[in-house]
Design a protein around this motif. Sequence first.
Motif, PDB file in Angstrom:
ATOM      1  N   SER A 425       0.822  -1.210   0.000  1.00  0.00           N
ATOM      2  CA  SER A 425       0.000   0.000   0.000  1.00  0.00           C
ATOM      3  C   SER A 425       0.858   1.262   0.000  1.00  0.00           C
ATOM      4  CB  SER A 425      -0.904   0.053   1.238  1.00  0.00           C
ATOM      5  OG  SER A 425      -1.574  -1.137   1.395  1.00  0.00           O
ATOM      6  N   SER A 426       1.902   1.250   0.818  1.00  0.00           N
ATOM      7  CA  SER A 426       2.697   2.482   0.889  1.00  0.00           C
ATOM      8  C   SER A 426       3.482   2.685  -0.399  1.00  0.00           C
ATOM      9  CB  SER A 426       3.615   2.454   2.120  1.00  0.00           C
ATOM     10  OG  SER A 426       4.529   1.407   2.005  1.00  0.00           O
ATOM     11  N   GLU A 429       1.077   4.252  -2.784  1.00  0.00           N
ATOM     12  CA  GLU A 429       0.861   5.660  -2.457  1.00  0.00           C
ATOM     13  C   GLU A 429       2.053   6.517  -2.893  1.00  0.00           C
ATOM     14  OE1 GLU A 429      -0.214   6.298   1.694  1.00  0.00           O
ATOM     15  OE2 GLU A 429      -1.641   4.626   1.501  1.00  0.00           O
ATOM     16  N   VAL A 432       1.931   7.179  -6.567  1.00  0.00           N
ATOM     17  CA  VAL A 432       0.960   8.209  -6.933  1.00  0.00           C
ATOM     18  C   VAL A 432       1.599   9.591  -6.739  1.00  0.00           C
ATOM     19  CG1 VAL A 432      -1.234   9.307  -6.323  1.00  0.00           C
ATOM     20  CG2 VAL A 432      -1.082   6.812  -6.441  1.00  0.00           C
ATOM     21  N   ALA A 433       2.279   9.738  -5.610  1.00  0.00           N
ATOM     22  CA  ALA A 433       2.937  11.015  -5.307  1.00  0.00           C
ATOM     23  C   ALA A 433       4.018  11.330  -6.334  1.00  0.00           C
ATOM     24  CB  ALA A 433       3.535  10.970  -3.898  1.00  0.00           C
ATOM     25  N   SER A 443       8.756   6.742 -10.153  1.00  0.00           N
ATOM     26  CA  SER A 443       7.512   5.978 -10.330  1.00  0.00           C
ATOM     27  C   SER A 443       7.773   4.669 -11.087  1.00  0.00           C
ATOM     28  CB  SER A 443       6.452   6.831 -11.035  1.00  0.00           C
ATOM     29  OG  SER A 443       6.657   6.845 -12.428  1.00  0.00           O
TER      30      SER A 443
END
Length: 468
Positions: A425-426, A429, A432-433, A443
């Motif tokens: 999950s992290s 996230e 996405v950032a 990314s």
Amino acid sequence: MIQVYNTLTREKEVFNSITPGKINMYVCGPTVYNYIHIGNARSAIAFDVIRRYFEYRDYEVNYVSNFTDVDDKIINRARKEGVDELTIANKYANAFFEDTLPLNIKPATVRSRATEVIPEIIAFVADLIEKGYAYESEGDVYFRAKKFKGYGILAHQDLSEMEANAAGRLDDEELTRKEDPIDFAVWKASHASDEISWQSPWGAGRPGWHIECSVMAQKYLADTIDIHGGGIDLAFPHHTNEIAQSEAHTGEKFVNYWLHNGFVNVNDEKMSKSLGNFTTVHDMLVQYDDPMAIRYLLATTQYRRPINYSSDTLSQAHLALERIRTGYRNLSFRLSKASAGHDETVDSLVDKQVNVFEVAMDDDFNTPNALAAVFELVTIANTYSENELVKNDTVKYLLDSIEKLMSVFGIEDLTTNQGLTEEQSSLLEARVAARASHDFKTSDKLREELNELGVFVEDTPQGQRWHK
RNA sequence: GGUAAUAUGGCCAAGUGGUAAGGCAACGGUCUGCAAAACCGUCAUCGCCGGUUCGACUCCGGUUAUUACCUCCA
């Protein structure tokens, strides 16, 4: 209007159940002396699909099947392993449930074992003797095949031919016990003291092979049942003998529709122990991590057609199923931000394909054509997914339709997107950032890391999409 | 020998009197920062020979090949 191919008449017939809205069907189950093989699975799946389609059509289906838990093969196996017969039978009956679970085969309404109906079998045999259809001979009881009018018509076998074949095959000892070579055993005398047996009016013995199905069908269903199914090899002698016994016993027609599934070949050869290609489901499940692909292969071939099982056909099945799963998943991704309402044009396209599916299945369960309709739905779903704006009701309608139709094939859980670890999950996230700040280097790196953790990331106009 | 079934594109597989569904693979394109996914497009004349028909993959006859069942077998 559903049509089914009846082996008895060799024609497709309009299906009418005896009781409207209800179906009594009996399907021959395995002899539990080994793990089930892919052929057993095919048969179980073929009739599972047929059952599911009847249920889809709102029939209440009473589905009875058996375990043959007493016969020569079990006795031999027990001898070999130095245990008693029921130990063998129990072991492989349990294995049956373990193996059919991942293949999503619905449990039978009633799953009975031959040894559970011994009193009924004895009464049935006694009645056949009383009616003159069977006779005792040295502790065995045989059925007078010729006395039963129409013996052999299911398999379209010629009586005199059968007689000649049988005579040439049987040993002298057995021939002397029989009035006629084509007579078959409904009760077998026990010849060894350590062999499983029950007391009967004809001495210690055990049921013949065919009798249990006749007894169970009558006990758990009715004198006349709607559908009787099994592998095509069972048409003769097994089902032929069942008809003779049951109709001699009740005086009524035994079965309205006889349905038989085709065989599975392995690498284009008949599966047999001597060829060394005897494939058990137990082994397949160990070797292959997508049991639903196995189910897909077995369920989406029309039930009367042969199936060739090979690593090639299996991987094609897996890829085809992946297309359905991907389409389903991609549309599901749009669900959370869909706007209210529905798109009628798309809805009606869906209705049309659902209808195609039903027309196909109505025609003797033409699963390949039915499947083509599902693929059309997938294309509709994919195309719709690409719209900038999607409507909630239509997204749901599409998803539900695909799910509903696939569940007729027994293929459920089209998305496996559950349970992310904290790490996963992290990372998601963080990615996405990174993308928000156009840091593609980071990314891409995160995408690769997630990939290695089994999470596959895709970028869409609606944001990051992932699946496992 | 008897009884049945099957032969469709590279692979799997529908259709069954009016000029070949669908899936996989392949190739081209669109979209995308890239990728993935997706979408669009391309890719067969239906084992062989005759016959019937305005017209046959589809009906009939023949032929070839493969397979299954004929009391172990899903």
